[in-house]
Design a protein around this motif. Structure first.
Motif, mmCIF file in Angstrom:
data_model
loop_
_atom_site.group_PDB
_atom_site.id
_atom_site.type_symbol
_atom_site.label_atom_id
_atom_site.label_comp_id
_atom_site.label_asym_id
_atom_site.label_seq_id
_atom_site.Cartn_x
_atom_site.Cartn_y
_atom_site.Cartn_z
ATOM 1 N N LYS A 100 23.188 42.816 41.105
ATOM 2 C CA LYS A 100 23.753 43.305 39.840
ATOM 3 C C LYS A 100 25.136 43.918 40.071
ATOM 4 N N TYR A 101 25.268 44.708 41.130
ATOM 5 C CA TYR A 101 26.552 45.350 41.415
ATOM 6 C C TYR A 101 27.567 44.356 41.961
ATOM 7 N N ARG A 102 27.108 43.358 42.661
ATOM 8 C CA ARG A 102 28.030 42.312 43.140
ATOM 9 C C ARG A 102 28.639 41.575 41.957
ATOM 10 N N ILE A 103 27.816 41.274 40.965
ATOM 11 C CA ILE A 103 28.317 40.571 39.776
ATOM 12 C C ILE A 103 29.264 41.485 38.991
ATOM 13 N N LEU A 104 28.925 42.768 38.874
ATOM 14 C CA LEU A 104 29.809 43.696 38.177
ATOM 15 C C LEU A 104 31.136 43.863 38.907
ATOM 16 N N ALA A 105 31.135 43.751 40.217
ATOM 17 C CA ALA A 105 32.370 43.881 40.990
ATOM 18 C C ALA A 105 33.299 42.689 40.779
ATOM 19 N N MET A 106 32.769 41.601 40.268
ATOM 20 C CA MET A 106 33.605 40.425 40.024
ATOM 21 C C MET A 106 34.592 40.650 38.875
ATOM 22 N N VAL A 107 34.251 41.521 37.936
ATOM 23 C CA VAL A 107 35.127 41.761 36.782
ATOM 24 C C VAL A 107 36.473 42.341 37.222
ATOM 25 N N PRO A 108 36.504 43.477 37.948
ATOM 26 C CA PRO A 108 37.821 43.952 38.383
ATOM 27 C C PRO A 108 38.456 43.033 39.420
ATOM 28 N N ALA A 109 37.642 42.298 40.167
ATOM 29 C CA ALA A 109 38.200 41.383 41.168
ATOM 30 C C ALA A 109 39.007 40.275 40.500
ATOM 31 N N VAL A 110 38.537 39.779 39.375
ATOM 32 C CA VAL A 110 39.284 38.746 38.650
ATOM 33 C C VAL A 110 40.619 39.310 38.153
ATOM 34 N N PHE A 111 40.584 40.527 37.622
ATOM 35 C CA PHE A 111 41.827 41.147 37.150
ATOM 36 C C PHE A 111 42.801 41.400 38.293
ATOM 37 N N LEU A 112 42.284 41.855 39.437
ATOM 38 C CA LEU A 112 43.168 42.109 40.579
ATOM 39 C C LEU A 112 43.735 40.818 41.150
ATOM 40 N N ALA A 113 42.914 39.763 41.195
ATOM 41 C CA ALA A 113 43.429 38.482 41.662
ATOM 42 C C ALA A 113 44.524 37.967 40.724
ATOM 43 N N THR A 114 44.323 38.161 39.420
ATOM 44 C CA THR A 114 45.349 37.775 38.455
ATOM 45 C C THR A 114 46.615 38.605 38.651
ATOM 46 N N LEU A 115 46.442 39.894 38.912
ATOM 47 C CA LEU A 115 47.594 40.756 39.172
ATOM 48 C C LEU A 115 48.359 40.297 40.407
ATOM 49 N N PHE A 116 47.650 39.993 41.484
ATOM 50 C CA PHE A 116 48.312 39.508 42.696
ATOM 51 C C PHE A 116 49.060 38.203 42.423
ATOM 52 N N PHE A 117 48.421 37.303 41.687
ATOM 53 C CA PHE A 117 49.029 36.013 41.377
ATOM 54 C C PHE A 117 50.310 36.199 40.544
ATOM 55 N N LEU A 118 50.209 37.016 39.500
ATOM 56 C CA LEU A 118 51.381 37.239 38.648
ATOM 57 C C LEU A 118 52.493 37.963 39.404
ATOM 58 N N ASP A 119 52.124 38.942 40.219
ATOM 59 C CA ASP A 119 53.120 39.658 41.008
ATOM 60 C C ASP A 119 53.856 38.697 41.930
ATOM 61 N N GLN A 120 53.119 37.839 42.585
ATOM 62 C CA GLN A 120 53.735 36.865 43.491
ATOM 63 C C GLN A 120 54.660 35.912 42.726
ATOM 64 N N ASN A 121 54.195 35.393 41.613
ATOM 65 C CA ASN A 121 54.993 34.428 40.866
ATOM 66 C C ASN A 121 56.233 35.057 40.223
ATOM 67 N N ILE A 122 56.111 36.269 39.734
ATOM 68 C CA ILE A 122 57.278 36.943 39.156
ATOM 69 C C ILE A 122 58.310 37.211 40.240
ATOM 70 N N THR A 123 57.853 37.646 41.411
ATOM 71 C CA THR A 123 58.768 37.900 42.519
ATOM 72 C C THR A 123 59.458 36.625 42.964
ATOM 73 N N VAL A 124 58.707 35.538 43.082
ATOM 74 C CA VAL A 124 59.283 34.264 43.516
ATOM 75 C C VAL A 124 60.315 33.776 42.505
ATOM 76 N N ARG A 125 60.003 33.881 41.230
ATOM 77 C CA ARG A 125 60.963 33.428 40.210
ATOM 78 C C ARG A 125 62.229 34.287 40.208
ATOM 79 N N THR A 126 62.069 35.570 40.431
ATOM 80 C CA THR A 126 63.235 36.449 40.475
ATOM 81 C C THR A 126 64.106 36.143 41.691
ATOM 82 N N VAL A 127 63.473 36.008 42.836
ATOM 83 C CA VAL A 127 64.216 35.752 44.071
ATOM 84 C C VAL A 127 64.855 34.372 44.053
ATOM 85 N N ASN A 128 64.162 33.393 43.510
ATOM 86 C CA ASN A 128 64.645 32.014 43.548
ATOM 87 C C ASN A 128 65.524 31.639 42.362
#
Length: 156
Positions: free
Chosen positions: A93-121
């Protein structure tokens, strides 16, 4: 001692929350949200209303039980802080609940990386891709993985 420390933590949180709310109401005259008369009314009676309502809420049996909640024990014992976490010790139950913030954090990492790449490039910077172009994302992935396996907070 576990029950006493939990009660003390609940009391500290209640006191801090009440204090912050009282200060917010007392500072109402400096706000521009309501009319001057409403701000004066909030400043005069708001702190008393906060104390009364916090006392009423915290005297309820449900609030008193919050002090008795058992803490979720995760990770390694204190003497072995840098040992690997037993990933099977957590209930499903707690493993499944931990997936909710994990999805948001993975999205944050992805967006952070892409925004940085677009700015630098951007063409105005006239940069060329080097050998270590994606090294920052790899470092982020390894730091996050290592921190997760050792039960440490994420630093990225």
């Amino acid at each position: 001692t576990g029950r006493k420390s939990a009660d003390a933590l609940l009391a500290l949180n209640a006191a801090l929350g009440t204090s912050v709310a009282c200060r917010a109401f007392a500072g109402a005259p400096r706000s521009r949200v309501f009319s001057a008369k409403a701000r004066a009314l909030l400043a005069d009676f708001g702190p008393a209303a906060v104390v009364v309502s916090a006392s009423a809420v915290l005297s309820r049996p449900a609030a008193r039980r919050l002090g008795g909640l058992e803490r979720l024990k995760l990770g390694a014992p204190r003497e072995q802080i840098f040992s690997a976490v037993d990933l099977g010790a957590l209930r499903v139950k707690y493993r499944i609940l931990a997936m909710v913030p994990a999805v948001f954090l993975a999205t944050l990492f992805f967006l952070d990386q892409n925004i940085t790449v677009r700015t630098v490039n951007s063409p105005q910077n006239k940069l060329k891709k080097g050998a270590a172009y994606h090294l920052d994302l790899a470092a982020l992935a390894f730091i996050t993985l290592g921190s997760s396996l050792l039960g440490l907070p994420w630093m990225c």
